[in-house]
Write a protein that holds these residues in place. Structure first.
Motif, PDB file in Angstrom:
ATOM      1  N   THR A 136       0.840  -1.199   0.000  1.00 34.18           N
ATOM      2  CA  THR A 136       0.000   0.000   0.000  1.00 34.18           C
ATOM      3  C   THR A 136       0.876   1.250   0.000  1.00 34.18           C
ATOM      4  OG1 THR A 136      -1.777  -1.155   1.164  1.00 34.18           O
ATOM      5  CG2 THR A 136      -1.790   1.254   1.278  1.00 34.18           C
ATOM      6  N   ALA A 137       1.932   1.237   0.801  1.00 34.94           N
ATOM      7  CA  ALA A 137       2.873   2.371   0.823  1.00 34.94           C
ATOM      8  C   ALA A 137       3.530   2.539  -0.538  1.00 34.94           C
ATOM      9  CB  ALA A 137       3.928   2.152   1.904  1.00 34.94           C
ATOM     10  N   GLU A 138       3.837   1.421  -1.168  1.00 32.50           N
ATOM     11  CA  GLU A 138       4.435   1.449  -2.509  1.00 32.50           C
ATOM     12  C   GLU A 138       3.471   2.101  -3.503  1.00 32.50           C
ATOM     13  OE1 GLU A 138       6.772  -1.809  -5.301  1.00 32.50           O
ATOM     14  OE2 GLU A 138       5.656  -2.500  -3.565  1.00 32.50           O
ATOM     15  N   ASP A 139       2.195   1.753  -3.416  1.00 30.83           N
ATOM     16  CA  ASP A 139       1.180   2.356  -4.292  1.00 30.83           C
ATOM     17  C   ASP A 139       1.032   3.849  -4.027  1.00 30.83           C
ATOM     18  OD1 ASP A 139       0.703  -0.156  -5.383  1.00 30.83           O
ATOM     19  OD2 ASP A 139      -1.091  -0.524  -4.162  1.00 30.83           O
ATOM     20  N   LEU A 140       1.081   4.237  -2.768  1.00 31.22           N
ATOM     21  CA  LEU A 140       0.977   5.658  -2.423  1.00 31.22           C
ATOM     22  C   LEU A 140       2.174   6.431  -2.973  1.00 31.22           C
ATOM     23  CD1 LEU A 140      -0.343   5.294   1.226  1.00 31.22           C
ATOM     24  CD2 LEU A 140      -1.568   6.374  -0.680  1.00 31.22           C
ATOM     25  N   ALA A 141       3.348   5.852  -2.878  1.00 30.75           N
ATOM     26  CA  ALA A 141       4.544   6.508  -3.422  1.00 30.75           C
ATOM     27  C   ALA A 141       4.441   6.620  -4.939  1.00 30.75           C
ATOM     28  CB  ALA A 141       5.797   5.738  -3.028  1.00 30.75           C
ATOM     29  N   ALA A 142       3.886   5.605  -5.583  1.00 26.32           N
ATOM     30  CA  ALA A 142       3.708   5.662  -7.036  1.00 26.32           C
ATOM     31  C   ALA A 142       2.769   6.798  -7.425  1.00 26.32           C
ATOM     32  CB  ALA A 142       3.183   4.326  -7.554  1.00 26.32           C
ATOM     33  N   ALA A 143       1.863   7.156  -6.506  1.00 30.22           N
ATOM     34  CA  ALA A 143       0.923   8.259  -6.744  1.00 30.22           C
ATOM     35  C   ALA A 143       1.466   9.583  -6.188  1.00 30.22           C
ATOM     36  CB  ALA A 143      -0.420   7.930  -6.105  1.00 30.22           C
ATOM     37  N   ASN A 144       2.778   9.632  -5.906  1.00 30.13           N
ATOM     38  CA  ASN A 144       3.436  10.835  -5.373  1.00 30.13           C
ATOM     39  C   ASN A 144       2.892  11.275  -4.021  1.00 30.13           C
ATOM     40  OD1 ASN A 144       5.281  11.111  -7.480  1.00 30.13           O
ATOM     41  ND2 ASN A 144       3.820  12.273  -8.717  1.00 30.13           N
ATOM     42  N   GLN A 145       2.385  10.351  -3.245  1.00 30.51           N
ATOM     43  CA  GLN A 145       1.886  10.645  -1.903  1.00 30.51           C
ATOM     44  C   GLN A 145       2.888  10.085  -0.894  1.00 30.51           C
ATOM     45  OE1 GLN A 145      -2.089   9.157  -1.592  1.00 30.51           O
ATOM     46  NE2 GLN A 145      -2.850  10.453  -3.237  1.00 30.51           N
ATOM     47  N   PHE A 146       4.059  10.708  -0.865  1.00 29.78           N
ATOM     48  CA  PHE A 146       5.163  10.190  -0.066  1.00 29.78           C
ATOM     49  C   PHE A 146       4.918  10.306   1.433  1.00 29.78           C
ATOM     50  CE2 PHE A 146       6.963  11.310  -4.205  1.00 29.78           C
ATOM     51  CZ  PHE A 146       7.478  10.072  -4.558  1.00 29.78           C
ATOM     52  N   ASP A 147       4.248  11.360   1.856  1.00 23.14           N
ATOM     53  CA  ASP A 147       3.943  11.510   3.279  1.00 23.14           C
ATOM     54  C   ASP A 147       3.014  10.396   3.741  1.00 23.14           C
ATOM     55  OD1 ASP A 147       4.103  13.106   5.794  1.00 23.14           O
ATOM     56  OD2 ASP A 147       1.938  13.293   5.443  1.00 23.14           O
ATOM     57  N   LYS A 148       1.977  10.124   2.969  1.00 23.14           N
ATOM     58  CA  LYS A 148       1.055   9.035   3.318  1.00 23.14           C
ATOM     59  C   LYS A 148       1.760   7.685   3.271  1.00 23.14           C
ATOM     60  CE  LYS A 148      -3.276  11.242   1.994  1.00 23.14           C
ATOM     61  NZ  LYS A 148      -4.442  11.185   1.100  1.00 23.14           N
ATOM     62  N   ALA A 149       2.670   7.531   2.319  1.00 15.30           N
ATOM     63  CA  ALA A 149       3.434   6.283   2.239  1.00 15.30           C
ATOM     64  C   ALA A 149       4.252   6.093   3.510  1.00 15.30           C
ATOM     65  CB  ALA A 149       4.341   6.295   1.012  1.00 15.30           C
ATOM     66  N   GLY A 150       4.872   7.163   3.988  1.00 10.39           N
ATOM     67  CA  GLY A 150       5.649   7.086   5.229  1.00 10.39           C
ATOM     68  C   GLY A 150       4.785   6.741   6.422  1.00 10.39           C
ATOM     69  N   ARG A 151       3.598   7.333   6.479  1.00  8.96           N
ATOM     70  CA  ARG A 151       2.685   7.025   7.589  1.00  8.96           C
ATOM     71  C   ARG A 151       2.247   5.556   7.548  1.00  8.96           C
ATOM     72  NH1 ARG A 151       0.899  11.848  10.015  1.00  8.96           N
ATOM     73  NH2 ARG A 151       1.486  13.676   8.785  1.00  8.96           N
ATOM     74  N   THR A 152       2.046   5.043   6.356  1.00  9.06           N
ATOM     75  CA  THR A 152       1.678   3.633   6.209  1.00  9.06           C
ATOM     76  C   THR A 152       2.833   2.743   6.667  1.00  9.06           C
ATOM     77  OG1 THR A 152       0.212   4.182   4.374  1.00  9.06           O
ATOM     78  CG2 THR A 152       0.895   1.881   4.565  1.00  9.06           C
ATOM     79  N   LEU A 153       4.055   3.139   6.358  1.00  9.64           N
ATOM     80  CA  LEU A 153       5.208   2.364   6.820  1.00  9.64           C
ATOM     81  C   LEU A 153       5.355   2.429   8.337  1.00  9.64           C
ATOM     82  CD1 LEU A 153       7.805   3.132   4.008  1.00  9.64           C
ATOM     83  CD2 LEU A 153       6.554   0.998   4.402  1.00  9.64           C
ATOM     84  N   LEU A 154       4.931   3.537   8.943  1.00  3.62           N
ATOM     85  CA  LEU A 154       4.919   3.607  10.412  1.00  3.62           C
ATOM     86  C   LEU A 154       3.964   2.559  10.986  1.00  3.62           C
ATOM     87  CD1 LEU A 154       5.004   7.428  11.222  1.00  3.62           C
ATOM     88  CD2 LEU A 154       6.710   5.705  11.827  1.00  3.62           C
ATOM     89  N   GLU A 155       2.836   2.342  10.327  1.00  4.27           N
ATOM     90  CA  GLU A 155       1.907   1.293  10.759  1.00  4.27           C
ATOM     91  C   GLU A 155       2.577  -0.075  10.688  1.00  4.27           C
ATOM     92  OE1 GLU A 155      -1.642   1.567   8.388  1.00  4.27           O
ATOM     93  OE2 GLU A 155      -1.954   3.666   8.908  1.00  4.27           O
ATOM     94  N   VAL A 156       3.392  -0.280   9.654  1.00  7.64           N
ATOM     95  CA  VAL A 156       4.118  -1.543   9.517  1.00  7.64           C
ATOM     96  C   VAL A 156       5.090  -1.718  10.681  1.00  7.64           C
ATOM     97  CG1 VAL A 156       5.766  -2.827   8.086  1.00  7.64           C
ATOM     98  CG2 VAL A 156       3.859  -1.616   7.002  1.00  7.64           C
ATOM     99  N   VAL A 157       5.793  -0.653  11.048  1.00  9.18           N
ATOM    100  CA  VAL A 157       6.720  -0.719  12.182  1.00  9.18           C
ATOM    101  C   VAL A 157       5.960  -1.103  13.456  1.00  9.18           C
ATOM    102  CG1 VAL A 157       8.226   0.639  13.691  1.00  9.18           C
ATOM    103  CG2 VAL A 157       8.405   0.881  11.222  1.00  9.18           C
ATOM    104  N   ASN A 158       4.811  -0.484  13.670  1.00 13.72           N
ATOM    105  CA  ASN A 158       4.005  -0.820  14.846  1.00 13.72           C
ATOM    106  C   ASN A 158       3.593  -2.285  14.836  1.00 13.72           C
ATOM    107  OD1 ASN A 158       4.152   1.769  15.898  1.00 13.72           O
ATOM    108  ND2 ASN A 158       2.274   2.432  14.905  1.00 13.72           N
ATOM    109  N   HIS A 159       3.191  -2.763  13.679  1.00 11.80           N
ATOM    110  CA  HIS A 159       2.780  -4.164  13.527  1.00 11.80           C
ATOM    111  C   HIS A 159       3.958  -5.092  13.843  1.00 11.80           C
ATOM    112  CE1 HIS A 159      -0.135  -6.872  11.175  1.00 11.80           C
ATOM    113  NE2 HIS A 159       0.694  -7.659  11.807  1.00 11.80           N
ATOM    114  N   LEU A 160       5.131  -4.764  13.313  1.00 12.70           N
ATOM    115  CA  LEU A 160       6.318  -5.588  13.577  1.00 12.70           C
ATOM    116  C   LEU A 160       6.693  -5.562  15.050  1.00 12.70           C
ATOM    117  CD1 LEU A 160       8.519  -4.644  10.495  1.00 12.70           C
ATOM    118  CD2 LEU A 160       7.460  -6.866  10.942  1.00 12.70           C
TER     119      LEU A 160
END
Length: 170
Positions: free
Chosen positions: A138-162
Motif C-alpha cells: 500500500t505504501a508502494e502504491d501511495l509513493a507511485a501516486a506521489n503521496q510520499f507523506d502518506k506512504a511514510g505514515r503507512t510504513l509507520l503502521e508496519v513498524v508498529n505491527h512488527l
C-alpha cells in the motif's frame, strides 16, 4: 533546499535498504542465563529478523520524512513555474529512488512473511506477522501516486505491527 534533498537522497542511495539487513552489530550484549531462555534458536533468529526490519524501516522513515518534504517543495515550485528543468529532473530521479527503496522494503517483508510461514517453529507467529507486506505494498502504491507523506505514515503502521510481533515472540 536542493542541497538538503540531494544530501538525503545520497544518504538513501549510499545505504540501500536491502543491504542494511546484512549488517551485523559488533557491540557486546549482556548474555542471558540459559535457564531464562525458553525459546528455540529458530524463534530467536526470527525475532532478530523482525527487529532488523524494524531498524531498517525506522531509518528509512526518518530519511523519507525529509525527502518527502523536499519533494513537496519542488512540486509546489513546479506548479508555480518557479522550478528549473534541472530541479524537476532531479526530483523525478529522487522520486524514482524513493519508490525503488519502498519496493525493496516490501520485498524484504514479503520474504520475512514467507520464512515465518515456512518455518515450523515460527508458524504460530505468522498469524500476527501476516499483512505487513500488504501494508508495505500500500505504501508502494501511495509513493507511485506521489503521496510520499502518506506512504511514510503507512510504513509507520508496519513498524508498529512488527513491534507487536516482536513483543509476542518474547
Amino acid at each position: 533546499m536542493q542541497r538538503t534533498i540531494g544530501l538525503l537522497l545520497i544518504t538513501i542511495i549510499l545505504s540501500p535498504v536491502s543491504t542494511l539487513a546484512q549488517r551485523k552489530r559488533t557491540a557486546a550484549r549482556p548474555s542471558r542465563p540459559p535457564a531464562a531462555t525458553t525459546s528455540s534458536a529458530a524463534q530467536r533468529a526470527g525475532a532478530a529478523r523482525v527487529a532488523e526490519q524494524i531498524k531498517i524501516l525506522a531509518r528509512f522513515i526518518y530519511l523519507l520524512g525529509g525527502v518527502a518534504k523536499g519533494l513537496e517543495g519542488v512540486d509546489d515550485a513546479t506548479r508555480r513555474n518557479e522550478a528549473s528543468a534541472a530541479v524537476i529532473d532531479q526530483a523525478k530521479q529522487n522520486k524514482a529512488t524513493v519508490r525503488a527503496s519502498i519496493q525493496s522494503v516490501r520485498e524484504g517483508l514479503d520474504k520475512l512473511e514467507i520464512d515465518f510461514r515456512g518455518t515450523p517453529e515460527l508458524q504460530r507467529y505468522y498469524i500476527k506477522l501476516a499483512g505487513v507486506a500488504a501494508r508495505a505494498a500500500t505504501a508502494e502504491d501511495l509513493a507511485a501516486a506521489n503521496q510520499f507523506d502518506k506512504a511514510g505514515r503507512t510504513l509507520l503502521e508496519v513498524v508498529n505491527h512488527l513491534a507487536d510481533v516482536l513483543l509476542e515472540m518474547r
